[in-house]
Design a protein around this motif. Structure first.
Motif, short mmCIF file in Angstrom:
data_model
loop_
_atom_site.label_atom_id
_atom_site.label_comp_id
_atom_site.label_asym_id
_atom_site.label_seq_id
_atom_site.Cartn_x
_atom_site.Cartn_y
_atom_site.Cartn_z
N ASN A 77 -14.34 -5.48 -3.60
CA ASN A 77 -13.00 -5.15 -3.49
C ASN A 77 -12.80 -4.06 -2.54
N HIS A 78 -11.97 -4.66 -1.57
CA HIS A 78 -11.48 -3.34 -0.31
C HIS A 78 -10.19 -3.25 -0.18
N LEU A 79 -9.67 -1.88 -0.39
CA LEU A 79 -8.27 -1.60 -0.51
C LEU A 79 -7.91 -0.74 0.81
N ASP A 80 -6.87 -0.93 1.25
CA ASP A 80 -6.15 0.14 2.31
C ASP A 80 -5.30 0.95 1.71
N ALA A 81 -5.78 2.20 1.37
CA ALA A 81 -4.66 3.09 0.72
C ALA A 81 -3.64 3.68 1.76
N THR A 82 -3.81 3.36 3.10
CA THR A 82 -2.99 4.05 4.13
C THR A 82 -1.57 3.13 4.15
N GLN A 83 -1.59 1.94 3.47
CA GLN A 83 -0.24 1.41 3.30
C GLN A 83 0.79 1.87 2.42
N ALA A 84 1.79 1.47 2.64
CA ALA A 84 3.09 2.07 1.83
C ALA A 84 2.89 1.92 0.52
N GLU A 85 2.16 0.87 0.04
CA GLU A 85 2.00 0.58 -1.54
C GLU A 85 0.52 0.26 -1.59
N PRO A 86 -0.28 0.58 -2.28
CA PRO A 86 -1.76 0.15 -2.16
C PRO A 86 -1.90 -1.25 -2.76
N LEU A 87 -0.97 -1.56 -3.64
CA LEU A 87 -0.96 -3.12 -4.09
C LEU A 87 0.09 -3.90 -3.92
N ASP A 88 0.11 -5.11 -3.71
CA ASP A 88 1.31 -5.73 -3.40
C ASP A 88 0.75 -7.29 -3.89
N ASP A 89 2.32 -7.87 -3.81
CA ASP A 89 2.32 -9.44 -4.25
C ASP A 89 1.35 -10.26 -3.26
N ASP B 255 -7.19 30.13 0.68
CA ASP B 255 -6.26 29.69 -0.25
C ASP B 255 -6.69 28.25 -0.73
N ASN B 256 -7.43 27.63 -0.16
CA ASN B 256 -7.93 26.17 -0.39
C ASN B 256 -6.81 25.40 -0.41
N ILE B 257 -6.10 25.51 0.82
CA ILE B 257 -5.32 24.64 1.12
C ILE B 257 -5.72 23.70 2.01
N LEU B 258 -6.10 22.48 1.54
CA LEU B 258 -6.69 21.44 2.13
C LEU B 258 -5.93 20.16 1.56
N ASN B 259 -5.11 19.58 2.29
CA ASN B 259 -4.46 18.20 1.66
C ASN B 259 -5.51 17.18 2.03
N VAL B 260 -5.98 16.47 1.02
CA VAL B 260 -6.89 15.18 1.34
C VAL B 260 -6.05 14.03 1.27
N GLU B 261 -6.21 13.23 2.24
CA GLU B 261 -5.51 11.59 1.97
C GLU B 261 -6.68 10.66 1.78
N PHE B 262 -6.52 10.09 0.86
CA PHE B 262 -7.40 8.69 0.60
C PHE B 262 -6.98 7.82 1.18
N THR B 263 -8.10 7.05 1.82
CA THR B 263 -7.82 6.00 2.70
C THR B 263 -8.34 4.79 2.29
N TYR B 264 -9.46 4.47 2.28
CA TYR B 264 -10.11 3.09 1.93
C TYR B 264 -10.95 3.35 0.65
N LEU B 265 -10.61 2.26 -0.26
CA LEU B 265 -11.55 1.99 -1.52
C LEU B 265 -12.25 0.90 -1.45
N ASN B 266 -13.71 1.06 -1.77
CA ASN B 266 -14.62 0.14 -1.89
C ASN B 266 -15.40 0.17 -3.26
N ASP B 267 -15.58 -1.11 -3.90
CA ASP B 267 -16.29 -1.25 -5.21
C ASP B 267 -17.46 -1.99 -5.06
N LYS B 268 -18.14 -2.01 -6.21
CA LYS B 268 -19.23 -2.88 -6.34
C LYS B 268 -18.93 -4.31 -6.51
N HIS B 269 -17.75 -4.80 -6.57
CA HIS B 269 -17.34 -6.16 -6.94
C HIS B 269 -16.99 -6.53 -5.56
#
Length: 314
Positions: free
Chosen positions: A249-261, A233-247
């Motif tokens: 930038n490192h982002l922890d998406a496991t936090q309640a809000e991915p962006l903050d003050d 049934d293709n029931i696999l829930n994917v949770e995105f965790t950590y973003l990295n880019d060529k600049h």
């Protein structure tokens, strides 16, 4: 990792066959895979992040990479504190105070041996090797775009139609069935999924096993046939965790809000997909984007911005 004593293997096998080791039907004890956990802060964050607000559970945090298991009693409680109840409903003068507690518990020796047996099985089956997925640039051009949930859904649906999904699922299914047989309830048990994008950014992700259990029934009741059906049934829930880019930038998406003050980011241009996606998400979170030109691009600083307290244009 030390090798498992043969006598322990025999004992555990007999216990499993006799049904003496059972999953907790009430799900007051769960296990969390955290292969990057090394410090006390890492283990505490993983344990607390596994719960919803106002939950209390016994949590085993397992690092399969260099094998370490820590058991905690965790209570998660966030209380909204308002300075002026008469005005708070319309003016937003409230903030969350964290009253969560986490207490280290002793892990029984026989349980630790069970985890060793499971870890050796998973490692022998190459369960934790990174699984790389290339995202169609016509669908999503940058990992930053996945800060919008709707794009996460689109990317996962695209991948689940690809032949690589079948290969990954077969690996995951074998590991999941083994944990069920041993009586473990894992929230996360997953190879490291790495979604690659055309702008050289990447988003790491894991399979959220607990979300699958919510659709498939109680953990203790899931049979081999039911686990197979989940894949059909293709029931696999994917949770995105950590973003990295060529600049860098490192982002922890496991936090309640991915962006903050106070967040600081770097981008090449205001016209690029990554900057546009970040700015859209910041606006949703009532954050003001302050940007400064540099020799190589732009630097961005995020600050709180609410129309009822400090307008964005001030």
């Amino acid at each position: 990792m030390k090798s498992v004593n043969f006598a322990w293997l025999i004992l555990i096998a007999l216990l499993l066959m006799s049904g003496s080791i059972q999953a907790n039907v009430f799900n007051t004890q769960i296990s969390i895979q955290c292969n990057h956990c090394g410090t006390d802060a890492d283990f505490h964050h993983a344990a607390l992040n596994a719960l919803q607000d106002r939950e209390q559970k016994q949590i085993d945090v397992v690092n399969f990479s260099h094998f370490e298991v820590r058991r905690f009693d965790v209570k998660k409680l966030e209380v909204e504190v308002c300075s002026d109840y008469r005005r708070s409903a319309t003016k937003g003068y409230c903030e969350l105070s964290d009253y969560s507690t986490i207490k280290r518990l002793t892990l029984p020796h026989i349980v630790r041996e069970q985890y060793i047996v499971l870890a050796e099985y998973l490692l022998q089956h190459d369960f934790f090797s990174p699984f790389n997925i290339q995202v169609d640039p016509n669908l999503v051009a940058s990992a930053w775009t996945l800060l919008q949930d709707k794009y996460q859904t689109q990317v996962v649906k695209m991948w689940q139609q690809d032949a690589s999904f079948t290969s990954l699922y077969q690996r995951w299914q074998a590991g999941k069935f083994m944990t069920n047989q041993m009586g473990f309830t894992f929230k996360h048990l997953s190879p490291n999924l790495v979604f690659h994008f055309a702008d050289q950014s990447r988003f790491d992700a894991i399979i959220d096993t607990q979300a699958i259990n919510a659709t498939g029934g109680d953990e203790a009741a899931i049979t081999a046939a039911e686990v197979t059906r989940l894949g059909v049934d293709n029931i696999l829930n994917v949770e995105f965790t950590y973003l990295n880019d060529k600049h860098a930038n490192h982002l922890d998406a496991t936090q309640a809000e991915p962006l903050d003050d106070g967040d600081l980011w770097s981008f090449r241009s205001v016209d690029d997909a990554d900057f546009i996606a970040m700015k859209q998400k910041a606006a949703q979170l009532s954050l003001q984007v302050l940007q400064q030109d540099t020799a190589t691009g732009i630097k961005v600083n995020l600050s709180a911005c609410k129309a009822d307290s400090r307008p964005c244009n001030q």
